[in-house]
Design a protein around this motif. Structure first.
Motif, PDB file in Angstrom:
ATOM      1  N   MET A   1      -2.930  -2.004  -6.601  1.00 14.38           N
ATOM      2  CA  MET A   1      -3.430  -1.484  -5.323  1.00 14.38           C
ATOM      3  C   MET A   1      -4.921  -1.198  -5.420  1.00 14.38           C
ATOM      4  SD  MET A   1      -0.454   1.039  -4.022  1.00 14.38           S
ATOM      5  CE  MET A   1       1.216   0.413  -4.004  1.00 14.38           C
ATOM      6  N   SER A   2      -5.670  -1.604  -4.441  1.00 12.09           N
ATOM      7  CA  SER A   2      -7.120  -1.434  -4.509  1.00 12.09           C
ATOM      8  C   SER A   2      -7.510  -0.061  -3.997  1.00 12.09           C
ATOM      9  CB  SER A   2      -7.794  -2.513  -3.671  1.00 12.09           C
ATOM     10  OG  SER A   2      -7.448  -2.334  -2.319  1.00 12.09           O
ATOM     11  N   HIS A   3      -8.701   0.368  -4.412  1.00  9.91           N
ATOM     12  CA  HIS A   3      -9.168   1.688  -4.009  1.00  9.91           C
ATOM     13  C   HIS A   3     -10.095   1.606  -2.823  1.00  9.91           C
ATOM     14  CE1 HIS A   3      -7.736   4.152  -7.307  1.00  9.91           C
ATOM     15  NE2 HIS A   3      -7.713   3.001  -7.929  1.00  9.91           N
ATOM     16  N   PRO A   4     -10.049   2.602  -1.989  1.00  6.86           N
ATOM     17  CA  PRO A   4     -11.071   2.683  -0.957  1.00  6.86           C
ATOM     18  C   PRO A   4     -12.376   3.061  -1.646  1.00  6.86           C
ATOM     19  CG  PRO A   4      -9.683   4.628  -0.882  1.00  6.86           C
ATOM     20  CD  PRO A   4      -9.116   3.722  -1.916  1.00  6.86           C
ATOM     21  N   PRO A  14      -6.625   6.828   2.497  1.00  5.69           N
ATOM     22  CA  PRO A  14      -5.843   5.873   1.734  1.00  5.69           C
ATOM     23  C   PRO A  14      -5.109   4.921   2.679  1.00  5.69           C
ATOM     24  CG  PRO A  14      -4.811   8.040   1.704  1.00  5.69           C
ATOM     25  CD  PRO A  14      -6.104   8.187   2.433  1.00  5.69           C
ATOM     26  N   HIS A  15      -4.623   3.828   2.081  1.00  7.98           N
ATOM     27  CA  HIS A  15      -3.861   2.873   2.895  1.00  7.98           C
ATOM     28  C   HIS A  15      -2.642   3.536   3.507  1.00  7.98           C
ATOM     29  CE1 HIS A  15      -6.182  -0.482   1.602  1.00  7.98           C
ATOM     30  NE2 HIS A  15      -6.004  -0.175   0.325  1.00  7.98           N
ATOM     31  N   HIS A  17       1.203   3.434   4.366  1.00 11.76           N
ATOM     32  CA  HIS A  17       2.374   2.763   3.793  1.00 11.76           C
ATOM     33  C   HIS A  17       3.515   2.691   4.795  1.00 11.76           C
ATOM     34  CE1 HIS A  17       0.712   2.715  -0.246  1.00 11.76           C
ATOM     35  NE2 HIS A  17       0.337   3.960  -0.061  1.00 11.76           N
ATOM     36  N   PRO A  74       4.462   4.413  -8.628  1.00 10.75           N
ATOM     37  CA  PRO A  74       3.061   4.146  -8.950  1.00 10.75           C
ATOM     38  C   PRO A  74       2.305   5.393  -9.381  1.00 10.75           C
ATOM     39  CG  PRO A  74       3.344   4.210  -6.578  1.00 10.75           C
ATOM     40  CD  PRO A  74       4.663   4.582  -7.183  1.00 10.75           C
ATOM     41  N   ASP A  75       2.969   6.522  -9.503  1.00 14.11           N
ATOM     42  CA  ASP A  75       2.266   7.775  -9.744  1.00 14.11           C
ATOM     43  C   ASP A  75       2.040   8.020 -11.238  1.00 14.11           C
ATOM     44  OD1 ASP A  75       0.915   9.934  -8.756  1.00 14.11           O
ATOM     45  OD2 ASP A  75       2.525  10.546  -7.414  1.00 14.11           O
TER      46      ASP A  75
END
Lengths: 249, 226
Positions: A1-4, A14-15, A17, A74-75
């Protein structure tokens, strides 16, 4: 996942979901429907794999909610460690308890109590439910009592511990409003062997004492009566006050 | 402490520190400005909730384990297959499952700073939770009417203790949700902390849901397998 990017140093959002969550919701719905629906298919319900199958589905749902909704997948690993180590401990205690239940299972609770599992397994003591059998004559009872005394009243003791103790206390001292003291010299319904046998077998109307002949064999009731009689005069500490009539011998 | 926070802060912009600071973890995004972060760059409140939920696993694990230890060991009274109603429990189960979806959407909207939508989803979650508790109250009173009380049998004792504690957890969650929604309405929530606070509330709520996933399958559905 890309970062802002943090170019402005301010509130990067953030994106979202939302789509992902709705897909997970749809999967959870379908899995639950399968879990319940499968029980209504007579051709499938009853095959050996149904229980493991719905178990796997439940674990899958558990994983989906923890991993996706609770975002654990993902955490950070510290969160995983904090949650999953006690989770596995809980799982292992659960498995240990279940194994213990299987290993320690004895028909009639090791005594003469008939559990739901005994009924399902078809274990029923010879005369259980067959009604009350009249007490033997006193001399025959006395002979059997002497016989039981040699064995330390083992059978009756076991029945008392598994059944009678619930209301009459483990040491027979009695419990208020439930069961009277069995260790004094007083009996409400007679202290002879035949009377004790009858009281246990038929129960006492209007009290907490059930008719044990519906679930115990005559021999089991007799053995319990012998053990109760052997408690007479022991006067355990903290026993309830004497109720009923004093019986001399 | 401020140094550690600064490192966590840097972790997002300088690749060199990224891995130590929880880089690559989505949930870390909104937290860099929180002063309560520890040296890992993780918010303490979230660590505390996960640790609490770990202990809750042990709690409910013991209650469910005890239910299974004494399963089919009852001497009398109504047995599970006599009184369980798969239809009603399926409805309440579905409600709780869907409340997890609205909770996740509430957290998502909190992160997007759509506070109006967030509040709506929080209230939707609370409503479904309250309905679940309502179904449980109905179920318990139905069971009591059929002669199953806490002291009737091993089934009664272990079943009511287990599901009762779960229902209490749902009730606490509903109160929490309603309080946050009320505070949001009054504009009393700290806008910088609202995302993490709603997220932690969501963790609690999802946990209550997964406990029910296990209870529903292994306590209820199991009685309907042949």
């Amino acid at each position: 996942m890309s970062h802002p990017t943090h170019a402005d140093g301010g509130h990067d959002l953030p994106h979202s979901h939302q789509k992902h969550y709705l897909i997970v919701a749809a999967v959870l719905t379908v899995v639950t429907a399968v879990e319940i629906g499968i029980l209504f298919l007579p051709a499938v319900n009853g095959t050996w794999w149904v229980v493991p199958f719905i178990g796997v589905l439940a674990v899958f749902k558990f994983g989906l909610v923890v991993g996706e909704f609770m975002h654990l997948r993902p955490d950070h690993g510290v969160y995983k460690f904090l949650f999953m180590s006690p989770m596995f401990l809980a799982l292992f205690s659960f498995i240990a308890l279940s194994a213990l239940a299987v290993v320690t299972y004895q028909p009639f609770g090791g005594g003469y109590a008939i559990t739901q599992r005994d009924r399902k397994a078809g274990f029923v003591p010879p005369s259980a439910g067959g009604g009350f059998e009249v007490a033997w004559p006193e001399d025959k009872l006395k002979a059997a009592f002497a016989e039981a005394e040699k064995g330390g009243f083992a059978k009756g003791k076991a029945t008392f511990a598994s059944t009678c103790a619930n209301c009459h206390r483990g040491d027979g001292g009695g419990m208020p409003a439930l069961g009277p003291n069995m260790t004094d010299d007083c009996f409400k319904h007679g202290g002879s062997l035949a009377e004790l046998y009858t009281t246990i077998g038929k129960g006492v109307q209007g009290t907490a004492m059930p008719a044990w002949s519906t679930s115990m064999s005559p021999d089991a009731i007799r053995q319990a009566a012998f053990f109760v009689r052997s408690l007479k005069g022991k006067n355990v500490a903290g026993g309830l006050e004497c109720v009923g009539t004093k019986v001399a011998d | 402490m401020s140094e550690a926070v600064a490192i966590a802060h840097d972790g997002h912009s300088h690749d060199g520190h990224g891995h130590d600071a929880g880089h690559g973890h989505d949930a870390g995004h909104g937290h860099h400005q929180l002063t309560e972060n520890n040296f890992l760059g993780l918010p303490n409140i979230k660590l505390a909730m996960w640790a609490f939920l770990g202990s809750e696993c042990m709690f409910f694990g013991s209650l469910i384990g005890t239910y299974f230890f004494y399963r089919e060991m009852s001497l009398g009274g109504p047995m599970p297959e006599d009184i369980f109603d798969v239809n009603i429990t399926s409805i309440s189960t579905f409600l709780l499952l869907m409340s997890s979806v609205t909770m996740a959407l509430a957290v998502d909207n909190a992160r997007q700073r759509n506070f109006g939508k967030m509040r709506a989803f929080i209230l939707a979650t609370a409503a479904q939770g309250a309905a679940f508790v309502g179904f449980q109250i109905y179920e318990f009173s139905h069971f009591v009417a059929h002669g199953l009380k806490l002291s009737t049998s091993l089934f009664g004792s272990t079943f009511y203790t287990m599901t009762g504690f779960h229902g209490a957890h749902v009730s606490v969650g509903v109160i929490w949700l309603v309080m946050v929604a009320l505070l949001a309405t009054q504009g009393k929530l700290n806008k910088d902390k609202i995302a993490i606070n709603v997220e932690v509330m969501g963790l609690y709520w999802h946990f209550v849901d997964i406990v029910w996933i296990i209870i529903f399958t292994f306590v209820y559905l199991l009685e309907f397998t042949r």
